[in-house]
Design an enzyme around this catalytic site. Structure first.
Site, PDB file in Angstrom:
ATOM      1  N   LYS A  94       0.882  -1.168   0.000  1.00 35.60           N
ATOM      2  CA  LYS A  94       0.000   0.000   0.000  1.00 35.60           C
ATOM      3  C   LYS A  94       0.920   1.218   0.000  1.00 35.60           C
ATOM      4  CE  LYS A  94      -3.028   2.724   2.835  1.00 35.60           C
ATOM      5  NZ  LYS A  94      -3.814   2.867   4.072  1.00 35.60           N
ATOM      6  N   GLY A 155      -8.032   9.221   9.154  1.00 36.07           N
ATOM      7  CA  GLY A 155      -8.355   9.324  10.570  1.00 36.07           C
ATOM      8  C   GLY A 155      -9.380  10.372  10.921  1.00 36.07           C
ATOM      9  N   ALA A 182      -9.395   5.636   3.507  1.00 33.27           N
ATOM     10  CA  ALA A 182      -9.289   6.776   4.423  1.00 33.27           C
ATOM     11  C   ALA A 182     -10.536   7.642   4.471  1.00 33.27           C
ATOM     12  CB  ALA A 182      -8.103   7.675   4.080  1.00 33.27           C
ATOM     13  N   GLY A 183     -10.875   8.065   5.681  1.00 33.13           N
ATOM     14  CA  GLY A 183     -11.934   9.035   5.894  1.00 33.13           C
ATOM     15  C   GLY A 183     -13.272   8.465   6.302  1.00 33.13           C
ATOM     16  N   ASN A 204      -9.787   1.850   9.166  1.00 31.03           N
ATOM     17  CA  ASN A 204      -9.057   1.466  10.373  1.00 31.03           C
ATOM     18  C   ASN A 204      -9.625   2.167  11.608  1.00 31.03           C
ATOM     19  OD1 ASN A 204      -5.494   1.068  11.131  1.00 31.03           O
ATOM     20  ND2 ASN A 204      -7.203   1.087  12.520  1.00 31.03           N
ATOM     21  N   THR A 205      -9.446   3.503  11.646  1.00 31.70           N
ATOM     22  CA  THR A 205      -9.789   4.253  12.852  1.00 31.70           C
ATOM     23  C   THR A 205     -11.265   4.086  13.237  1.00 31.70           C
ATOM     24  OG1 THR A 205      -8.147   5.865  12.118  1.00 31.70           O
ATOM     25  CG2 THR A 205      -9.547   6.513  13.949  1.00 31.70           C
TER      26      THR A 205
END
Lengths: 255, 65
Positions: A94, A155, A182-183, A204-205
């Site tokens: 990645k 994040g 992301a986001g 993830n977050t």
């Protein structure tokens, strides 16, 4: 979904950072049903902490997608990718080349440069990029077979800040796997990405920082499935005015 | 000989990278190395000679997004 010749069923790619404990991480991986987890490389503290985490990864049964997070130049990202390939025994990478520390926006110039080098070295590059069509074209020219546009800054949990751009990407790259990376903050964001026709979502977050990460992982997986089904089912277009859903024919005159 | 290991100064006796890693306590097999910004594969560590002032990075698997 074919990613560099590998048939992947789950449309959720899960990050492994920021969980309250390794046990919670393992539980979230299980309940998400993911087949691909992202990992990173950091300085070894000579205490074997990296070895313990590596054992957890091997027991997860998932395919490993190492990242080059934290790299701010093509050269750094290339070296990190080379180290990751040896360490994790995979050609998948990645690729992140960060342009700004505050937004973590990809440096798309460094990204294309690094992608070209890594593809030539035999890597299967998953580029973390913006939703810019020209950059996407350059990455494909460089040899990437997957594009990973951001939904919002890493994040931030803001969801998709520019759905129109993602829709344009889908139209422009009909045959390239597109993974929103992301986001994502909530399952509804993930569902929206899939409704737009994205092939998968990497997050993830949103899971790691939920009160119950395992339950949120499951919610995300279900939202992704729902969004994908909805896209395949061809949703209706919004209308400006009300249209009665109950038939008016045969309506009684009671006034 | 003084070298920089993960940004910290260290004194090592070994010349070969493989020996220096052992001397520094990096015993885990799950590490990857770079010298002065260039990747050094595992099978090149024995033949890689260190020089004073070299910058060594020793990385291992970590959680990531």
């Amino acid at each position: 979904m074919l990613l560099y010749g590998v048939d992947i069923t789950s449309r959720l790619l899960l990050g492994t950072a920021q969980y309250p404990s390794p046990a919670v991480l393992a539980e979230a991986i299980r309940s998400s049903g993911t087949e691909i987890i992202t990992v990173s490389l950091r300085r070894e503290a000579a205490d074997g902490a990296g070895q313990a985490f590596w054992s957890l990864l091997q027991h997860s049964g998932c395919r490993i997608l190492p990242n080059t997070a934290g790299c701010h130049s093509a050269a750094e990202a290339i070296t990190t990718a080379q180290m990751a390939r040896e360490l994790f025994g995979t050609t998948w990478i990645k690729l992140e080349v960060i342009g700004h520390s505050d937004t973590l926006q990809p440096d798309v110039f460094g990204l294309v440069e690094a992608a070209r080098v890594l593809v030539a070295e035999g890597f299967d590059v998953f580029p973390y990029t913006t939703d810019d069509l020209v950059v996407g074209e350059k990455l494909l020219e460089a040899g990437c077979q997957v594009l990973m546009p951001w939904g919002a800054p890493i994040g931030s949990g803001q969801g998709l800040r520019n759905p129109d751009a993602l829709r344009a990407m889908r139209a422009h790259f009909p045959d390239t796997p597109l993974i929103v990376d992301a986001g994502i903050g909530r399952p509804s964001d993930a569902a929206q990405a899939m409704e737009l026709g994205m092939d998968a979502v990497l997050l993830n977050t949103a899971v790691a920082k939920a009160g119950d990460p395992a339950q949120m992982a499951q919610a995300m997986a279900q939202a992704i499935d729902a969004g994908r089904l909805a896209h395949a089912a061809d949703p209706m277009e919004p209308r400006d005015m009300a249209v009665p859903s109950t038939p008016v024919l045969g309506l009684a005159e009671l006034a | 000989m003084k070298i920089i290991v993960n940004s910290q100064p260290h004194e090592v006796q070994s010349r070969a990278l493989s020996d220096a890693l052992t001397e520094l306590g990096f015993l885990s097999p799950a590490i990857a190395t770079a010298l002065n910004g260039t990747f050094v594969p595992r099978n090149s560590r024995e033949s890689t000679q260190l020089a004073a002032g070299d910058r060594l990075e020793v990385l291992s698997p970590m959680q990531g997004g």
